[in-house]
Structure formats: structure tokens, C-alpha cells
Design a protein around this motif. Structure first.
Motif, PDB file in Angstrom:
ATOM      1  N   ALA A 116     -44.010   6.223 -32.603  1.00  0.00           N
ATOM      2  CA  ALA A 116     -43.712   7.137 -33.707  1.00  0.00           C
ATOM      3  C   ALA A 116     -42.438   7.922 -33.421  1.00  0.00           C
ATOM      4  CB  ALA A 116     -44.882   8.079 -33.979  1.00  0.00           C
ATOM      5  N   ALA A 117     -41.359   7.199 -33.199  1.00  0.00           N
ATOM      6  CA  ALA A 117     -40.085   7.842 -32.864  1.00  0.00           C
ATOM      7  C   ALA A 117     -39.051   7.587 -33.951  1.00  0.00           C
ATOM      8  CB  ALA A 117     -39.570   7.306 -31.536  1.00  0.00           C
ATOM      9  N   VAL A 118     -38.063   8.468 -34.002  1.00  0.00           N
ATOM     10  CA  VAL A 118     -36.907   8.280 -34.890  1.00  0.00           C
ATOM     11  C   VAL A 118     -35.652   8.473 -34.050  1.00  0.00           C
ATOM     12  CG1 VAL A 118     -35.676   9.102 -36.936  1.00  0.00           C
ATOM     13  CG2 VAL A 118     -38.159   9.227 -36.847  1.00  0.00           C
ATOM     14  N   VAL A 119     -34.689   7.572 -34.228  1.00  0.00           N
ATOM     15  CA  VAL A 119     -33.411   7.715 -33.524  1.00  0.00           C
ATOM     16  C   VAL A 119     -32.374   8.309 -34.456  1.00  0.00           C
ATOM     17  CG1 VAL A 119     -31.586   6.551 -32.238  1.00  0.00           C
ATOM     18  CG2 VAL A 119     -33.872   5.572 -32.281  1.00  0.00           C
ATOM     19  N   PHE A 120     -31.694   9.329 -34.007  1.00  0.00           N
ATOM     20  CA  PHE A 120     -30.527   9.864 -34.714  1.00  0.00           C
ATOM     21  C   PHE A 120     -29.318   9.468 -33.886  1.00  0.00           C
ATOM     22  CE2 PHE A 120     -32.252  12.923 -37.844  1.00  0.00           C
ATOM     23  CZ  PHE A 120     -33.588  12.914 -37.481  1.00  0.00           C
ATOM     24  N   SER A 121     -28.419   8.715 -34.496  1.00  0.00           N
ATOM     25  CA  SER A 121     -27.301   8.216 -33.718  1.00  0.00           C
ATOM     26  C   SER A 121     -26.012   8.317 -34.536  1.00  0.00           C
ATOM     27  CB  SER A 121     -27.597   6.760 -33.329  1.00  0.00           C
ATOM     28  OG  SER A 121     -26.470   5.950 -33.489  1.00  0.00           O
ATOM     29  N   LEU A 297     -31.313  10.591 -44.413  1.00  0.00           N
ATOM     30  CA  LEU A 297     -32.178   9.403 -44.364  1.00  0.00           C
ATOM     31  C   LEU A 297     -33.055   9.428 -43.120  1.00  0.00           C
ATOM     32  CD1 LEU A 297     -29.789   6.510 -45.525  1.00  0.00           C
ATOM     33  CD2 LEU A 297     -31.790   7.389 -46.752  1.00  0.00           C
ATOM     34  N   ARG A 298     -32.500   9.836 -41.995  1.00  0.00           N
ATOM     35  CA  ARG A 298     -33.311   9.915 -40.762  1.00  0.00           C
ATOM     36  C   ARG A 298     -34.372  11.009 -40.859  1.00  0.00           C
ATOM     37  NH1 ARG A 298     -32.858   5.021 -39.158  1.00  0.00           N
ATOM     38  NH2 ARG A 298     -30.848   4.457 -38.244  1.00  0.00           N
ATOM     39  N   LEU A 299     -34.014  12.122 -41.517  1.00  0.00           N
ATOM     40  CA  LEU A 299     -35.000  13.199 -41.676  1.00  0.00           C
ATOM     41  C   LEU A 299     -36.151  12.741 -42.566  1.00  0.00           C
ATOM     42  CD1 LEU A 299     -32.488  16.160 -42.013  1.00  0.00           C
ATOM     43  CD2 LEU A 299     -34.170  15.884 -40.169  1.00  0.00           C
ATOM     44  N   ILE A 332     -27.908  21.901 -39.827  1.00  0.00           N
ATOM     45  CA  ILE A 332     -28.829  20.837 -39.411  1.00  0.00           C
ATOM     46  C   ILE A 332     -29.661  21.302 -38.216  1.00  0.00           C
ATOM     47  CG2 ILE A 332     -26.916  19.603 -38.241  1.00  0.00           C
ATOM     48  CD1 ILE A 332     -29.914  17.784 -39.443  1.00  0.00           C
ATOM     49  N   LEU A 333     -29.033  22.065 -37.337  1.00  0.00           N
ATOM     50  CA  LEU A 333     -29.785  22.605 -36.210  1.00  0.00           C
ATOM     51  C   LEU A 333     -30.916  23.506 -36.670  1.00  0.00           C
ATOM     52  CD1 LEU A 333     -26.975  23.447 -33.705  1.00  0.00           C
ATOM     53  CD2 LEU A 333     -29.081  22.229 -33.188  1.00  0.00           C
ATOM     54  N   ALA A 334     -30.566  24.415 -37.591  1.00  0.00           N
ATOM     55  CA  ALA A 334     -31.584  25.337 -38.095  1.00  0.00           C
ATOM     56  C   ALA A 334     -32.733  24.541 -38.699  1.00  0.00           C
ATOM     57  CB  ALA A 334     -30.967  26.272 -39.133  1.00  0.00           C
ATOM     58  N   LEU A 335     -32.378  23.492 -39.438  1.00  0.00           N
ATOM     59  CA  LEU A 335     -33.389  22.654 -40.072  1.00  0.00           C
ATOM     60  C   LEU A 335     -34.267  21.947 -39.037  1.00  0.00           C
ATOM     61  CD1 LEU A 335     -34.067  21.354 -42.940  1.00  0.00           C
ATOM     62  CD2 LEU A 335     -32.613  19.499 -42.212  1.00  0.00           C
ATOM     63  N   MET A 336     -33.611  21.372 -38.044  1.00  0.00           N
ATOM     64  CA  MET A 336     -34.369  20.653 -37.016  1.00  0.00           C
ATOM     65  C   MET A 336     -35.273  21.599 -36.229  1.00  0.00           C
ATOM     66  SD  MET A 336     -33.344  17.333 -37.050  1.00  0.00           S
ATOM     67  CE  MET A 336     -34.218  16.882 -35.594  1.00  0.00           C
TER      68      MET A 336
END
Ligand code: ATP
Ligand code: MG
Length: 373
Positions: A116-121, A297-299, A332-336
């Protein structure tokens, strides 16, 4: 679930090692070409049994070696919940072997999606800038991992499509080609239905994520089917539309020797609206706008995992803030930080680039494929 142990053998430039990963995650600092992306690639291999960079398995084997093996121990919140996923590939005979707690599942696909992983690249921008195939691949991965039955339908569809295309290429008779039609329509309608449902379910979240990160413009995600659906949303009417489209394209497909309608022609349309006019990000988007859409899309992918599997995704983040302007990267940081995420494994070239969970993530170093902590 989080990844508590990772064992690596002969994977790219990574030195054979056994790692114990902290439950909150870790920030991995290393200069260029030291193995940061390779490490995330090894970890994500346990999710999809493929390279997220699109490399062939034999390229993943360390130079001069015969095989690689990656094993990860996943641990859940409650005692006893967890699994060891292992994947090995042998160059000779191109043999791939997956095990779950030491047992080989009947089909490789039974082992998919355990991490259950997602890669942000940084490469994610190609999701927006490349051709439709990149976006279909994205859809197929997200749906295969999160919608039961999707992968089976997709595999059936692809197999029938390739047989049908072979018949068309050989210029075989209408009757022979037509004998594939019902199977193509049945499996294809399922693929289309799942893709359509998924886009409808998540398009608002996509826009919301884009808005949060960009701070200004509106962006939309739309499904662009390779079959004219005429408003059909359920499997039966979708199948009817597909059948009709096939019957209308007989002449064209005979001429081209290829099946010209169907989900193999699908796309996701990503637009940003400027002064009421929606513009295709692929054609008109700036670098930052495309990156922002790719992040969104990754989010959405992470949100899909959260919803479908009821667990916090493990976030694998490969140095992605580097190319966004300060406003965007702050947002994006705040969101993450706000989104509920589980373990975070992130890589950065230098310590000052650690922004996410700066105060809580332990720091490791990587040099020449060796991790140190
Ligand atoms: P950057 O910061 O530039 O993205 P990185 O730390 O992410 O760097 P990686 O892509 O993980 O770097 O690793 C690159 C290194 O791995 C290169 O030196 C490359 O030669 C090496 N490498 C790639 N494939 C293999 C392989 N099959 N066997 C051995 N080494 C490999
Ligand atoms: Mg890298």
C-alpha cells in the motif's frame, strides 16, 4: 501497516543489507548517483513486482550478478497482523518468484498491493507531458491495486485485443475477426466502467488538491474514452456502445489492420482553466503546472488506497520539492503534513532539503549503495 524490515540482495548498486526501518519513516540523504532512487525502486517493487521507473527486471540485477531479491516485513497495528513479501528475479530463464510469508501465491497478481505504497517522483511529470499511454498505465496500476476484478478484466481484454489485432493484420475474414468481438466487448466494458467510475469518484478531489497546491487556478481531470459512450455509465449500455462502435469501424480497422475503438485508446484529459477557457496541460501547461497536476494525481492515488484498503499508504518520496516554486512547495508540504499518511520514506540530496516531517524523521545517509544511520 508499515515496512519494518527490508532485505536487499544484488539490487542495482545497493550493497546487500538488512535494514530496520522506523515506524514513522526516514529521510535518506545522499549525493547524486549513490542509490537513493534505487532504494525506493527496490521497496516499491514489493508493491507491483515491477520497476516504477519502467526498467526491465534484468536491468535491476546488480551488474555481474545472476539474480536480485528484495524482501520486506510489513507490520500492522495489531499483533499478528503483517506479512513478509519477497520478490526475486533470476536472469537465467527470466524467472520471477514472489512469496508471501514464504509461500508462493497461485498467481503473481495475488501478491500485488501488499505494501500500500505511493511513489512521488520527479519523473511523475511525464504522467502529464507524455502521450495517453502514460496515463492509461497510471490508471491501470491504481485500479489493479484497488479495484477487485479490474486486473483480471484488463488482462482478458488485452489478450483478446492482441488476438483480434493479429487476425486483422493478417487480413483474415470478417467472421474470424468478429469471433473475438463479444469477449472484447465484455472485458472492455468492465475496464471502461471501472475507469469511468474511478474518475467520477475522484475528480473533485483532484481539483481540490490542484487548487491547494497551485494556490490559484482551477484544474480538471476528465475521462476521455476511446469508445463514444453517448452518456452510458453502466456496464450494459457501455457494452452496447462499444459493440456499436466496433460495427461502425469495420472498414477502417480492416484497412488499418488494427482495432481502432476501445479502451486501448482511452486517455485522461488534464486541463487548467484560465479566464474561463480550459486548456490541455499537456499542450499548454508550464513545467510547474504539470508538476502540480502530477502531484495531484499521486495524492489522489494515495487517497484511493486509503479508501479502498482502509490503511494509511506508505509514502515514498524521491526528492520532489526541488523543482516547485517556494509557494507551491510550502503548500504541498502543508497538505502532506495534514493528510493522514503512514510511514514516509523520503530521499534528498542534502540535509537542508528535508522539509516534510523535518523535526520528526530520523536521518540516514547513503553513499555507494550503503546505508548508514
Ligand atoms: P540522483 O540524486 O542523481 O537521483 P540517486 O542516488 O537517486 O541519484 P540512483 O538512481 O539510485 O541514484 O543510482 C544510480 C546509480 O546506480 C548509478 O551510479 C548507476 O550506475 C547505478 N546502477 C544502476 N543500475 C545498476 C545495476 N543494475 N547494477 C549496478 N549499479 C547500477
Ligand atoms: Mg534519484
Amino acid at each position: 501497516m508499515h515496512l519494518s524490515g527490508l532485505q536487499i540482495r544484488h539490487f542495482r548498486n545497493l550493497v546487500d543489507q538488512q535494514l530496520d526501518l522506523p515506524v514513522e519513516g526516514v529521510a535518506i540523504v545522499g549525493e547524486n548517483a549513490q542509490g537513493k532512487t534505487n532504494l525506493l525502486e527496490a521497496i516499491y517493487y514489493l508493491e507491483t513486482f515491477r520497476s516504477f521507473r519502467g526498467s526491465r527486471d534484468d536491468k535491476l540485477v546488480a551488474f555481474g550478478e545472476e539474480f536480485f531479491r528484495v524482501a520486506g516485513a510489513l507490520v500492522g497495528r495489531t499483533p499478528g497482523e503483517g506479512v513478509e513479501v519477497a520478490a526475486a528475479f533470476q536472469v537465467k530463464g527470466k524467472k520471477k518468484k514472489i512469496t508471501l510469508d514464504g509461500d508462493e501465491p497461485e498467481r503473481l497478481s495475488d501478491g500485488l498491493g501488499r505494501l500500500a505504497a505511493v511513489v512521488f517522483s520527479p519523473m511523475d511529470v511525464t504522467l502529464v507531458s507524455d502521450g495517453p499511454g502514460a496515463r492509461r498505465r497510471y490508471l491501470d496500476i491504481v485500479l489493479s491495486l484497488n479495484v477487485p476484478g479490474y486486473l483480471g478484466a484488463l488482462q482478458r481484454f488485452r489478450q483478446i485485443l492482441s488476438q483480434r489485432n493479429a487476425a486483422l493484420r493478417d487480413g483474415r475474414m470478417q467472421g474470424t475477426v468478429g469471433s473475438w468481438d463479444e469477449g472484447l466487448v465484455e472485458s472492455g466494458a468492465r475496464v471502461v466502467e471501472d475507469r469511468l467510475r474511478w474518475v467520477e469518484r475522484w475528480q473533485e478531489e483532484f481539483s481540490a488538491y490542484y487548487r491547494r497546491v497551485s494556490g490559484t487556478l482551477e484544474s480538471r481531470l476528465q475521462y476521455q474514452p476511446g469508445v463514444r459512450l453517448e452518456g452510458a455509465t453502466d456496464r450494459g449500455p457501455i457494452a452496447d456502445a462499444f459493440r456499436l462502435a466496433l460495427s461502425e469501424s469495420r472498414e477502417r480497422e480492416a484497412r488499418l489492420g488494427n482495432t481502432v475503438v476501445g479502451p486501448q485508446r482511452d486517455d485522461l484529459l488534464l486541463t487548467v482553466t484560465e479566464g474561463d477557457i480550459p486548456r490541455d496541460l499537456r499542450e499548454f501547461g508550464s513545467g510547474g503546472q504539470r508538476r502540480t497536476a502530477a502531484l495531484a494525481l499521486r495524492l489522489v492515488e494515495a487517497a484511493t488506497i486509503r479508501k479502498a484498503r482502509g490503511q494509511e499508504p506508505i509514502i515514498l518520496m524521491d526528492d520532489v520539492f526541488a523543482e516547485l516554486d517556494p509557494g507551491r512547495s510550502e503548500r504541498i508540504l502543508a497538505l502532506m503534513e495534514e493528510e493522514e499518511t503512514g510511514q514516509v520514506l523520503l530521499t534528498v540530496p542534502k540535509e537542508s532539503d528535508i522539509r516534510l516531517r523535518r523535526d520528526s524523521l530520523p536521518r540516514w545517509r547513503i553513499a555507494n549503495g550503503v546505508l548508514e544511520w
